[in-house]
Each structure stands twice: as structure tokens, then as C-alpha cells.
Design a protein around this motif. Structure first.
Motif, PDB file in Angstrom:
ATOM      1  N   ARG A 143       0.845  -1.186   0.000  1.00  0.00           N
ATOM      2  CA  ARG A 143       0.000   0.000   0.000  1.00  0.00           C
ATOM      3  C   ARG A 143       0.881   1.236   0.000  1.00  0.00           C
ATOM      4  O   ARG A 143       1.701   1.408   0.893  1.00  0.00           O
ATOM      5  N   PHE A 171       0.791   5.061   0.508  1.00  0.00           N
ATOM      6  CA  PHE A 171      -0.141   5.961   1.169  1.00  0.00           C
ATOM      7  C   PHE A 171       0.625   7.150   1.728  1.00  0.00           C
ATOM      8  O   PHE A 171       1.705   6.982   2.274  1.00  0.00           O
ATOM      9  N   TYR A 172       0.080   8.364   1.599  1.00  0.00           N
ATOM     10  CA  TYR A 172       0.737   9.556   2.115  1.00  0.00           C
ATOM     11  C   TYR A 172      -0.312  10.438   2.800  1.00  0.00           C
ATOM     12  O   TYR A 172      -1.130  11.050   2.124  1.00  0.00           O
ATOM     13  N   GLU A 220      -5.276  12.857   2.352  1.00  0.00           N
ATOM     14  CA  GLU A 220      -4.686  11.529   2.186  1.00  0.00           C
ATOM     15  C   GLU A 220      -4.586  11.216   0.700  1.00  0.00           C
ATOM     16  O   GLU A 220      -5.522  11.452  -0.055  1.00  0.00           O
ATOM     17  N   GLU A 236      -3.498   8.038  -1.893  1.00  0.00           N
ATOM     18  CA  GLU A 236      -3.275   6.599  -1.896  1.00  0.00           C
ATOM     19  C   GLU A 236      -3.280   6.053  -3.321  1.00  0.00           C
ATOM     20  O   GLU A 236      -4.179   6.341  -4.112  1.00  0.00           O
ATOM     21  N   GLU A 237      -2.269   5.247  -3.629  1.00  0.00           N
ATOM     22  CA  GLU A 237      -2.160   4.602  -4.937  1.00  0.00           C
ATOM     23  C   GLU A 237      -3.215   3.507  -5.022  1.00  0.00           C
ATOM     24  O   GLU A 237      -3.370   2.711  -4.107  1.00  0.00           O
ATOM     25  N   LYS A 238      -3.964   3.496  -6.109  1.00  0.00           N
ATOM     26  CA  LYS A 238      -5.008   2.495  -6.320  1.00  0.00           C
ATOM     27  C   LYS A 238      -4.937   1.980  -7.752  1.00  0.00           C
ATOM     28  O   LYS A 238      -4.280   2.562  -8.603  1.00  0.00           O
TER      29      LYS A 238
END
Length: 185
Positions: A4, A6-7, A17, A19-21
């Protein structure tokens, strides 16, 4: 478990937030998977005062964020709009804008990210303040994501329900090590 990426970026009253998806589309017997960045801005209040705004960024928009954030950080601009999203096929679809800005008030200086969502006459916005160091780190991370999210996986869905990956262009080409230059190995 999948990795995951996430930053989170917190201020006193809100959080942003990133987030790579993976975005998946299916059409005509093919499944296409690509990388996107999900963006979530939320207030830290509970109950009726809690707001949450969602959007997503393409890999190109991640790089655009990096470039425009650097313009603001270097003082070349005080406010830069990163993207404007609007679904053209839907009437009354929300318009989403992400803005990075430099501010100065009452002797204090800083930066902020603002996500604005407008639907019809109603406009919602969440502002997340951050330091210059946090903005630099986020911008550098976005630059890296520009490369990481630029993938496309296409899979043929068979009649029996199995998945068969497409052959890659170089799969059928045997490599003879004698034909390659010596400095590669």
C-alpha cells in the motif's frame, strides 16, 4: 497482502490523504487495469461538522502537482491550480479542483492544499495547511508516483472465466548474448 502506497498530510483541523489504487475497466471481453491516485480530504471534527471530499489524480496530474508545487515553493507564484475534474456526460456532475497556495497572515507564513468540490450552486472546500518541508516531500513523492502509476495491464477474459495475459512484444524474440555488447553484462 498487497503493498500500500499511502501519504497522509495532517493539519489542526483537517487531513489530506493520497493513496495509490488500481482502476479496473471491463469491456468487450477484456479487463484493463491502470494506476491512479485516490485523493481524500476530510475535516477532523465529528458529527454534523465532519466533511469528506474525494477525487483522483492521473499519473500526469501527479507530475503537474510536482511542477506547480515547486513554482509556489520557489515564490514564482502564490497560487496554482493542479486540476479541474468534471464529468462531461452527466448533468449536475460535481466539478473538483485541487489548489496549492502560499499564504501569509498576521506575520505567519505557510502553504496549504485546498480541495474544492462544486455541485450545482453548492460549493464545499477543505483546506489543509502544511509547512514548506511537508509540501516539498509531497511534491517529490508525487513526481515518483508519476512513474509508478504509468502502467497498463490488459487481460483477455476467456469463456470459461479464466484470465489469460496478453503476450508482451518481446516474449517471442530469443536474445543471443553473443550479439549484445560486452559492457551490458
Amino acid at each position: 497482502m498487497a503493498k500500500r502506497i499511502f501519504y497522509p498530510l495532517y493539519s489542526k483541523s483537517a487531513v489530506a490523504e493520497f493513496e495509490e489504487k488500481q482502476k479496473t475497466k471491463q469491456r468487450n471481453g477484456w479487463i484493463e487495469k491502470t494506476g491512479v491516485l485516490k485523493v481524500r480530504f476530510a475535516t477532523l471534527q465529528t458529527g454534523e461538522n465532519h466533511k469528506e471530499l474525494l477525487s483522483q489524480m492521473s499519473p500526469a496530474e501527479c507530475y503537474k502537482f510536482y511542477a506547480k508545487a515547486n513554482k509556489v515553493l520557489k515564490g514564482q507564484s502564490t497560487r496554482e491550480e493542479i486540476f479541474v475534474h468534471k464529468q462531461q456526460d452527466q448533468q449536475n456532475a460535481p466539478t473538483k479542483r485541487l489548489i496549492v497556495e502560499k499564504w501569509e497572515r498576521n506575520g505567519r507564513k505557510g502553504f496549504s492544499l485546498i480541495l474544492i468540490v462544486k455541485q450545482g450552486e453548492q460549493t464545499e472546500k477543505i483546506n489543509v495547511a502544511c509547512s514548506g518541508e511537508e509540501l516539498i516531500a509531497l511534491a517529490d513523492w508525487m513526481k515518483e508516483l508519476n512513474t509508478l502509476l504509468r502502467y497498463k495491464e490488459v487481460i483477455k477474459v476467456e469463456e470459461e472465466g479464466g484470465d489469460e495475459p496478453l503476450p508482451q512484444p518481446d516474449d517471442d524474440i530469443p536474445v543471443d548474448e553473443e550479439e549484445l555488447p560486452d559492457d551490458i553484462f
